[in-house]
Design a protein around this motif. Structure first.
Motif, PDB file in Angstrom:
ATOM      1  N   PRO A  81       0.828  -1.207   0.000  1.00 35.75           N
ATOM      2  CA  PRO A  81       0.000   0.000   0.000  1.00 35.75           C
ATOM      3  C   PRO A  81       0.863   1.258   0.000  1.00 35.75           C
ATOM      4  N   GLU A  82       0.329   2.321  -0.511  1.00 38.95           N
ATOM      5  CA  GLU A  82       1.079   3.568  -0.612  1.00 38.95           C
ATOM      6  C   GLU A  82       1.541   4.026   0.767  1.00 38.95           C
ATOM      7  N   GLY A  83       2.813   4.419   0.840  1.00 40.65           N
ATOM      8  CA  GLY A  83       3.367   4.919   2.090  1.00 40.65           C
ATOM      9  C   GLY A  83       4.052   3.870   2.939  1.00 40.65           C
ATOM     10  N   ALA A  84       3.843   2.593   2.631  1.00 38.82           N
ATOM     11  CA  ALA A  84       4.477   1.532   3.417  1.00 38.82           C
ATOM     12  C   ALA A  84       5.934   1.367   2.993  1.00 38.82           C
ATOM     13  N   VAL A  85       6.785   1.042   3.955  1.00 43.13           N
ATOM     14  CA  VAL A  85       8.211   0.840   3.715  1.00 43.13           C
ATOM     15  C   VAL A  85       8.519  -0.647   3.796  1.00 43.13           C
ATOM     16  N   LEU A  86       9.323  -1.127   2.860  1.00 45.02           N
ATOM     17  CA  LEU A  86       9.756  -2.528   2.843  1.00 45.02           C
ATOM     18  C   LEU A  86      11.202  -2.614   3.306  1.00 45.02           C
ATOM     19  N   THR A  87      11.451  -3.433   4.317  1.00 44.79           N
ATOM     20  CA  THR A  87      12.815  -3.680   4.783  1.00 44.79           C
ATOM     21  C   THR A  87      13.061  -5.189   4.784  1.00 44.79           C
ATOM     22  N   ASN A  88      14.322  -5.566   4.614  1.00 43.12           N
ATOM     23  CA  ASN A  88      14.633  -7.006   4.552  1.00 43.12           C
ATOM     24  C   ASN A  88      15.617  -7.399   5.643  1.00 43.12           C
ATOM     25  N   ALA A  89      16.054  -8.659   5.592  1.00 46.95           N
ATOM     26  CA  ALA A  89      16.914  -9.194   6.643  1.00 46.95           C
ATOM     27  C   ALA A  89      18.364  -9.341   6.191  1.00 46.95           C
ATOM     28  N   THR A  90      18.779  -8.556   5.214  1.00 46.13           N
ATOM     29  CA  THR A  90      20.174  -8.570   4.795  1.00 46.13           C
ATOM     30  C   THR A  90      21.079  -8.307   6.006  1.00 46.13           C
ATOM     31  N   GLY A  91      22.105  -9.108   6.141  1.00 45.22           N
ATOM     32  CA  GLY A  91      23.007  -8.986   7.279  1.00 45.22           C
ATOM     33  C   GLY A  91      22.829 -10.095   8.294  1.00 45.22           C
ATOM     34  N   ALA A  92      21.678 -10.779   8.222  1.00 46.86           N
ATOM     35  CA  ALA A  92      21.407 -11.838   9.192  1.00 46.86           C
ATOM     36  C   ALA A  92      21.965 -13.193   8.750  1.00 46.86           C
ATOM     37  N   TYR A  93      22.080 -13.396   7.440  1.00 47.97           N
ATOM     38  CA  TYR A  93      22.362 -14.732   6.921  1.00 47.97           C
ATOM     39  C   TYR A  93      23.823 -14.983   6.546  1.00 47.97           C
ATOM     40  N   GLY A  94      24.624 -13.927   6.479  1.00 46.53           N
ATOM     41  CA  GLY A  94      25.979 -14.063   5.962  1.00 46.53           C
ATOM     42  C   GLY A  94      26.833 -15.065   6.713  1.00 46.53           C
ATOM     43  N   LEU A  95      26.751 -15.075   8.015  1.00 43.34           N
ATOM     44  CA  LEU A  95      27.570 -15.988   8.825  1.00 43.34           C
ATOM     45  C   LEU A  95      27.245 -17.439   8.496  1.00 43.34           C
TER      46      LEU A  95
END
Length: 320
Positions: A81-95
């Motif tokens: 929906p308009e105005g919503a921000v999408l964030t992900n989990a980059t940084g969690a899986y590298g190890l």
């Protein structure tokens, strides 16, 4: 009260962490597969990979925090929906994933897979010469968090690192050179080890096709932990059976799950794992995902910049 819906797998200690962020949060915990349209109608924050088809009902949504680094299905126009921000989990899986990659690679290079088969048959047999990471050249295609984590480990073991990513700026000191995908074929011809750490996008679809494998340096090893769609599986099989590749470790395939009768299962110099390098197999990964989510909820409450904002055009974390 701010309504929060958590749809990802979660431990009791994680629930307590989220509840402790602010007393003004009204948090519900519903597994993603059980979420119904009415569950999301008044939600302002979602933590986890909810069915994208349900998001059209989220008129009040301000933040969707994915539990994955990949953003497949969430960046198309009209999904959020308009105005919503999408964030992900980059940084969690590298190890977790980089250690999986290293373990799989060493298994193939030292022929541990063959010795395991010998052990099952009670056969005492020397399988001959092996190869080493020391003095090798590693090409990492997709140089985000996972690629960087793998690169640091390979470099520490004596490998020269070349990376391919969208942005060639800000080269880490341990990396020999960074290129764009336009240089892929040239880089493939020089690499002893090739690691594909790519998301599933239109740009990465079948990037490793027959022509790409024909450019590979004979005797190279291939690892894929990103998305199976980045590889033409038949072309990979041909490259293995012809001897172009010395071996391959694939945690993702196309199709996925890999059908029981697929020829890839029967190729001896392949290590196949069922998309198991990441997930929550390592508790540290689970903890890191919840940590990112908790911080972003706190950022929302205090009108602060979010971590891991996804560029809706590329599907990658911004500034990556």
């Amino acid at each position: 009260m701010i309504k929060v819906l958590v749809v990802m797998q979660i431990l009791e200690e994680h629930k307590e962490l989220l509840r402790g962020i602010d007393s003004d949060l009204d948090i519900s915990f519903i597994p993603a597969a059980q979420v119904k349209p009415q569950d999301v109608e008044d939600v302002e924050i979602i933590v986890g990979n909810v069915n994208p088809a349900l998001l059209s009902n989220c008129k009040n949504l301000k933040l969707l925090q994915l539990n994955s680094a990949g953003t497949d299905g969430y960046t198309a126009a009209g999904v959020l929906p308009e105005g919503a921000v999408l964030t992900n989990a980059t940084g969690a899986y590298g190890l977790a994933i980089s250690e999986h990659m290293l373990g799989a690679l060493l298994c193939l290079m030292k022929k541990l897979d063959l010795y395991r088969l010998n052990q099952e048959e009670h056969v005492w047999r020397d399988e001959g010469p092996v190869t080493s990471i020391y003095g090798s050249k590693t090409l990492i295609v997709g140089f985000g968090d996972i690629g960087n984590e793998f690169g640091t480990r390979m470099n520490a073991l004596g490998s020269e690192i070349t990376a391919i990513r969208k942005n060639v700026a800000n080269k880490p000191d341990y990396v020999d050179s960074i290129h764009t995908v336009d240089d892929l074929h040239d880089c493939l011809s020089k690499a002893d080890i090739i690691a594909a750490c790519l998301p599933g996008t239109a740009e990465t679809n079948k990037l490793f096709d027959r022509e790409a494998f024909n450019r590979v340096k004979p005797g190279a090893y291939f690892i894929n932990i990103g998305r199976g769609t980045a590889v033409d599986t038949d072309a990979l099989c041909d490259a293995l059976e012809s001897g172009i590749l010395a071996g391959a470790a694939v945690d993702v395939t196309d199709p996925e799950p890999l059908p029981k009768d697929h020829r890839l299962w029967s190729i001896p110099n392949v290590l196949i794992t069922p998309h198991a390098s990441g997930g929550y197999h390592l508790k540290e990964t689970h903890d890191r995902i919840i940590g990112i989510a908790a911080r972003n909820i706190n950022h929302l409450l205090h009108n602060e910049p979010f971590e891991n904002i996804v560029d809706m055009k590329t599907g990658y974390r911004k500034n990556n």
